[in-house]
Design an enzyme around this catalytic site. Structure first.
Site, PDB file in Angstrom:
ATOM      1  N   ALA A  82      -3.692   3.637  -1.992  1.00 33.96           N
ATOM      2  CA  ALA A  82      -3.831   3.382  -2.935  1.00 33.96           C
ATOM      3  C   ALA A  82      -2.935   0.911  -2.721  1.00 33.96           C
ATOM      4  O   ALA A  82      -2.445   1.543  -1.585  1.00 33.96           O
ATOM      5  CB  ALA A  82      -2.753   2.787  -4.176  1.00 33.96           C
ATOM      6  N   ALA A 129       0.590  -0.995   0.335  1.00 28.57           N
ATOM      7  CA  ALA A 129      -0.105   0.481   0.666  1.00 28.57           C
ATOM      8  C   ALA A 129       0.869   1.139  -0.270  1.00 28.57           C
ATOM      9  O   ALA A 129       1.854   1.228   0.520  1.00 28.57           O
ATOM     10  CB  ALA A 129      -1.107  -0.427   0.913  1.00 28.57           C
ATOM     11  N   ASP A 130       0.600   1.977  -0.131  1.00 30.85           N
ATOM     12  CA  ASP A 130       0.706   3.577  -0.363  1.00 30.85           C
ATOM     13  C   ASP A 130      -0.046   4.537  -0.315  1.00 30.85           C
ATOM     14  O   ASP A 130      -0.946   4.688  -0.696  1.00 30.85           O
ATOM     15  CB  ASP A 130       1.973   3.766  -1.775  1.00 30.85           C
ATOM     16  CG  ASP A 130       2.433   5.086  -2.279  1.00 30.85           C
ATOM     17  OD1 ASP A 130       2.870   5.398  -1.109  1.00 30.85           O
ATOM     18  OD2 ASP A 130       1.748   6.781  -2.332  1.00 30.85           O
ATOM     19  N   THR A 131      -0.114   5.458   0.804  1.00 30.18           N
ATOM     20  CA  THR A 131      -0.862   6.597   1.615  1.00 30.18           C
ATOM     21  C   THR A 131       0.181   8.195   1.604  1.00 30.18           C
ATOM     22  O   THR A 131       1.193   8.506   1.712  1.00 30.18           O
ATOM     23  CB  THR A 131      -1.257   6.845   3.105  1.00 30.18           C
ATOM     24  OG1 THR A 131      -1.667   4.805   3.309  1.00 30.18           O
ATOM     25  CG2 THR A 131      -2.046   7.690   3.314  1.00 30.18           C
TER      26      THR A 131
END
Length: 193
Positions: free
Chosen positions: A110, A73-75
């Site tokens: 994401a 994930a990437d925030t």
């Protein structure tokens, strides 16, 4: 269920997955988090999550004998047209928090998953709208003094000292922490089809 691999060093993501009842191994990977400027903001965040998932998948595919699913994930905190990123120093943290004070922003996480058996890859994102109350300089500097904002996108952690900065949230709270669990559940079900 296929063994789950979390490709992240984030203690917040580990905690969210654990609370949701998932068993998983952690395989952190280092990839460039410099956004691809040829993509729009949502696709930039998806691209970074994909890079993390693919790096972990490539690392594991030769050493694991059984099937597995990689989760990455990437925030990002989005203000105006682009991501704010993590602060480079105390003054940058102040600049970011002053910018967010009394205003609306988005948090986009994401999520990318890759299943080793089917080679199927899924990528989706979740958006939460955040409204900050007006912050005084004293509130901002007191928070910066805790050190909490320094490793966080947008220079704040909603689950820690900055929770009281929030006036209103529209969307999943866990998305702001770093991993939208409902989306993770849906994607795992989709991969299992």
């Amino acid at each position: 269920m296929t063994p789950l691999i979390l490709a992240s060093e984030s203690p917040r993501r580990r905690e969210l997955l654990k609370k949701a009842g998932y068993d998983f191994d952690v395989v952190p990977v280092k990839v460039s988090e410099i956004p691809n400027k040829n993509l729009n903001v949502n696709d930039q965040i998806l691209d970074i999550a994909r890079r993390k998932a693919r790096a972990a998948f490539d690392l594991l595919k030769s050493s694991r004998t059984g099937p597995f699913t990689v989760l990455a994930a990437d925030t990002e905190v989005i203000f105006g047209e682009g991501p704010l990123g993590k602060p480079s120093d105390r003054d940058d943290a102040y600049r970011i928090l002053r910018l967010l004070s009394g205003r609306f922003h988005e948090v986009i996480t994401a999520v990318c998953m890759i299943d080793s058996s089917s080679q199927k890859e899924l990528s989706q994102f979740e958006i939460t709208h955040i409204y900050f109350k007006e912050l005084s300089d004293n509130e901002i500097w007191s928070y910066i003094d805790t050190g909490d904002p320094m490793d966080k996108a947008g220079a704040y952690g909603i689950q820690s000292g900055a929770g009281h900065f929030i006036d209103r949230i529209e969307g999943p709270f866990d998305n702001v922490v770093g991993l939208p669990i409902d989306l993770v559940r849906k994607m795992l079900l989709e991969l299992a089809k």
